[in-house]
Design an enzyme around this catalytic site. Structure first.
Site, PDB file in Angstrom:
ATOM      1  N   TYR A  13      46.968  58.643  75.858  1.00 33.12           N
ATOM      2  CA  TYR A  13      46.166  57.615  75.205  1.00 33.12           C
ATOM      3  C   TYR A  13      45.811  56.616  76.294  1.00 33.12           C
ATOM      4  O   TYR A  13      46.605  56.375  77.198  1.00 33.12           O
ATOM      5  CB  TYR A  13      46.982  56.869  74.146  1.00 33.12           C
ATOM      6  CG  TYR A  13      47.247  57.619  72.869  1.00 33.12           C
ATOM      7  CD1 TYR A  13      46.196  58.091  72.099  1.00 33.12           C
ATOM      8  CD2 TYR A  13      48.546  57.824  72.415  1.00 33.12           C
ATOM      9  CE1 TYR A  13      46.428  58.763  70.901  1.00 33.12           C
ATOM     10  CE2 TYR A  13      48.790  58.487  71.225  1.00 33.12           C
ATOM     11  CZ  TYR A  13      47.733  58.960  70.480  1.00 33.12           C
ATOM     12  OH  TYR A  13      47.973  59.608  69.306  1.00 33.12           O
ATOM     13  N   THR A  39      43.047  61.607  74.694  1.00 32.53           N
ATOM     14  CA  THR A  39      42.731  61.489  73.266  1.00 32.53           C
ATOM     15  C   THR A  39      41.751  60.343  73.070  1.00 32.53           C
ATOM     16  O   THR A  39      42.022  59.221  73.484  1.00 32.53           O
ATOM     17  CB  THR A  39      44.023  61.235  72.465  1.00 32.53           C
ATOM     18  OG1 THR A  39      44.874  62.366  72.653  1.00 32.53           O
ATOM     19  CG2 THR A  39      43.745  61.054  70.986  1.00 32.53           C
ATOM     20  N   ASP A  41      40.164  59.692  69.941  1.00 32.94           N
ATOM     21  CA  ASP A  41      39.892  59.381  68.528  1.00 32.94           C
ATOM     22  C   ASP A  41      40.909  58.411  67.929  1.00 32.94           C
ATOM     23  O   ASP A  41      41.080  58.353  66.726  1.00 32.94           O
ATOM     24  CB  ASP A  41      39.844  60.673  67.697  1.00 32.94           C
ATOM     25  CG  ASP A  41      41.181  61.411  67.682  1.00 32.94           C
ATOM     26  OD1 ASP A  41      42.167  60.906  68.248  1.00 32.94           O
ATOM     27  OD2 ASP A  41      41.229  62.506  67.092  1.00 32.94           O
ATOM     28  N   ARG A  48      49.357  54.646  58.241  1.00 29.25           N
ATOM     29  CA  ARG A  48      49.990  55.811  57.594  1.00 29.25           C
ATOM     30  C   ARG A  48      50.928  55.343  56.483  1.00 29.25           C
ATOM     31  O   ARG A  48      52.126  55.173  56.694  1.00 29.25           O
ATOM     32  CB  ARG A  48      50.706  56.669  58.624  1.00 29.25           C
ATOM     33  CG  ARG A  48      49.703  57.270  59.571  1.00 29.25           C
ATOM     34  CD  ARG A  48      50.257  58.340  60.456  1.00 29.25           C
ATOM     35  NE  ARG A  48      49.217  58.784  61.362  1.00 29.25           N
ATOM     36  CZ  ARG A  48      49.379  59.009  62.657  1.00 29.25           C
ATOM     37  NH1 ARG A  48      50.560  58.878  63.203  1.00 29.25           N
ATOM     38  NH2 ARG A  48      48.371  59.398  63.405  1.00 29.25           N
ATOM     39  N   HIS A 151      42.390  64.802  64.563  1.00 28.26           N
ATOM     40  CA  HIS A 151      43.777  64.320  64.666  1.00 28.26           C
ATOM     41  C   HIS A 151      44.588  64.818  63.473  1.00 28.26           C
ATOM     42  O   HIS A 151      45.498  64.140  62.994  1.00 28.26           O
ATOM     43  CB  HIS A 151      43.795  62.786  64.716  1.00 28.26           C
ATOM     44  CG  HIS A 151      44.816  62.232  65.677  1.00 28.26           C
ATOM     45  ND1 HIS A 151      44.505  61.806  66.938  1.00 28.26           N
ATOM     46  CD2 HIS A 151      46.142  62.030  65.548  1.00 28.26           C
ATOM     47  CE1 HIS A 151      45.586  61.359  67.542  1.00 28.26           C
ATOM     48  NE2 HIS A 151      46.612  61.498  66.721  1.00 28.26           N
ATOM     49  N   ASP A 182      41.649  71.946  66.924  1.00 25.21           N
ATOM     50  CA  ASP A 182      42.890  71.803  66.168  1.00 25.21           C
ATOM     51  C   ASP A 182      42.600  71.073  64.871  1.00 25.21           C
ATOM     52  O   ASP A 182      41.461  70.692  64.603  1.00 25.21           O
ATOM     53  CB  ASP A 182      44.007  71.123  66.986  1.00 25.21           C
ATOM     54  CG  ASP A 182      43.934  69.604  67.040  1.00 25.21           C
ATOM     55  OD1 ASP A 182      43.172  68.978  66.277  1.00 25.21           O
ATOM     56  OD2 ASP A 182      44.658  69.026  67.869  1.00 25.21           O
TER      57      ASP A 182
HETATM   58  C1  LIG Z   1      54.215  64.060  64.629  1.00 24.29           C
HETATM   59  C2  LIG Z   1      52.852  64.119  65.273  1.00 24.29           C
HETATM   60  C3  LIG Z   1      52.632  63.389  66.433  1.00 24.29           C
HETATM   61  C4  LIG Z   1      51.382  63.411  67.055  1.00 24.29           C
HETATM   62  N1  LIG Z   1      51.167  62.707  68.196  1.00 24.29           N
HETATM   63  C5  LIG Z   1      49.971  62.767  68.821  1.00 24.29           C
HETATM   64  C6  LIG Z   1      49.745  62.081  70.043  1.00 24.29           C
HETATM   65  O1  LIG Z   1      50.613  61.398  70.582  1.00 24.29           O
HETATM   66  N2  LIG Z   1      48.504  62.206  70.616  1.00 24.29           N
HETATM   67  C7  LIG Z   1      47.510  62.963  70.044  1.00 24.29           C
HETATM   68  O2  LIG Z   1      46.419  63.059  70.608  1.00 24.29           O
HETATM   69  N3  LIG Z   1      47.708  63.615  68.897  1.00 24.29           N
HETATM   70  C8  LIG Z   1      48.900  63.542  68.282  1.00 24.29           C
HETATM   71  N4  LIG Z   1      49.090  64.209  67.096  1.00 24.29           N
HETATM   72  C9  LIG Z   1      47.989  64.988  66.523  1.00 24.29           C
HETATM   73  C10 LIG Z   1      48.061  66.412  67.033  1.00 24.29           C
HETATM   74  O3  LIG Z   1      47.898  66.452  68.428  1.00 24.29           O
HETATM   75  C11 LIG Z   1      46.980  67.297  66.411  1.00 24.29           C
HETATM   76  O4  LIG Z   1      45.682  66.778  66.659  1.00 24.29           O
HETATM   77  C12 LIG Z   1      47.141  67.490  64.923  1.00 24.29           C
HETATM   78  O5  LIG Z   1      48.501  67.474  64.532  1.00 24.29           O
HETATM   79  C13 LIG Z   1      46.514  68.833  64.561  1.00 24.29           C
HETATM   80  O6  LIG Z   1      46.553  69.047  63.204  1.00 24.29           O
HETATM   81  P1  LIG Z   1      47.644  69.968  62.467  1.00 24.29           P
HETATM   82  O7  LIG Z   1      48.919  69.189  62.467  1.00 24.29           O
HETATM   83  O8  LIG Z   1      47.023  70.122  61.122  1.00 24.29           O
HETATM   84  O9  LIG Z   1      47.759  71.264  63.244  1.00 24.29           O
HETATM   85  C14 LIG Z   1      50.340  64.194  66.481  1.00 24.29           C
HETATM   86  C15 LIG Z   1      50.581  64.946  65.317  1.00 24.29           C
HETATM   87  C16 LIG Z   1      51.822  64.907  64.713  1.00 24.29           C
HETATM   88  C17 LIG Z   1      52.034  65.738  63.456  1.00 24.29           C
END
Ligand SMILES: Cc1cc2nc3c(=O)[nH]c(=O)nc-3n(C[C@H](O)[C@H](O)[C@H](O)COP(=O)(O)O)c2cc1C
Length: 267
Positions: A13, A39, A41, A48, A151, A182
């Protein structure tokens, strides 16, 4: 951190203090990360409500805390959020009520991306693209790859689904960069659809995390192997010998349903 084909990719980030971001990138390089994912977005912290509703608060789960944290404390010490600069790390056991929200860079510009390109000589990915013009700009700034992502629907509700944005982004970028996707990958058929619509590969977030929750690293491996088996089966039903033999004609464009060929594609 993300893992792709056994390679470690560092997820970044940008922080309002750009120097802090630069130092973190240098650290990622020094410790051997091979690719950098920026990232784009998350301009501000998400609201949340479910975390508050579910009391996402480790202190209120002493049994879990003892089992999981106890193991860490014995083996490697208190875990921290390693992808944050030192100054922004907080205790993982801090209560939801007292935890500070992260100061994210709400002023991220394409110049920031150009600067990261100058600093980072390995593969550079931009995560959180949902628009063809943004995709072109990111590639013009030097991105080697794009992750079409909302995300996991965890930030802005009511965004377009990445699977809907994917064909436009893939067309806009052509062969100039790799396109990944994703958000919402739960079944092998989700992967097959993304590949058919132009993704080179997909990332899964929660699917392996649910595996981790059940059985740690083995659970994550099991979740990935289930996805892989399902993908193989879907490919067989579609008459595709390999995921590479994909075709958007397998997908009805208005809905993401397969139209399996009456004859296998490879006959
Ligand atoms: C617990 C958790 C922590 C996450 N932390 C980050 C993060 O630090 N940076 C980021 O770009 N995305 C983060 N994400 C988003 C994931 O990289 C990803 O875009 C997303 O989980 C994909 O969707 P899905 O969970 O339906 O597969 C996080 C997702 C989860 C579930």
């Amino acid at each position: 951190m993300a893992q792709a084909g056994g390679r470690l990719w560092f997820q970044l980030y940008m922080w309002p203090d750009r120097e802090m971001s630069r130092q973190l990138v240098q650290r990622a390089r020094l410790v051997g990360f091979e690719a950098l994912i920026v990232t784009v977005d998350t301009a501000t912290g998400p609201n949340r409500e479910y975390n508050r509703r579910n009391v996402f608060d480790l202190a209120t789960h002493p049994g879990w805390l003892l089992r999981v944290m106890g193991r860490y404390l014995l083996n490697s010490g208190m875990p921290t959020l390693e992808n944050l600069p030192d100054a922004l790390r907080q205790s993982l056991t801090a209560s939801v009520k007292t935890r500070r929200s992260l100061p994210l860079a709400d002023s991220l510009t394409w110049d920031d991306l150009r600067e990261l390109r100058r600093m980072w000589d390995g593969p550079l990915m931009v995560k959180g693209i949902l628009d063809a013009d943004d995709a072109r700009l990111a590639v013009d700034c030097g991105a080697d790859g794009l992750i079409v992502s909302n995300h996991g629907g965890r930030n802005l509700d009511s965004t377009i689904a990445p699977i809907d944005a994917l064909p436009e982004v893939a067309d806009a970028v052509g062969h100039r960069a790799h396109v990944f996707m994703d958000s919402g990958v739960r079944r092998g058929s989700d992967i097959a659809k993304a590949l058919a619509l132009g993704a080179r590969a997909v990332f899964a977030g929660r699917a392996p995390l649910w595996g981790v929750a059940v059985a740690g690293e083995q659970g994550a491996a099991r979740a990935i192997s289930i996805l892989r088996d399902e993908l193989d089966r879907v490919m067989a039903y579609l008459g595709c010998p390999t995921p590479g033999a994909r075709s958007s004609s397998l997908i009805r464009s208005d809905r993401h349903f397969f139209t399996p060929p009456s004859r296998p594609l490879h006959s």
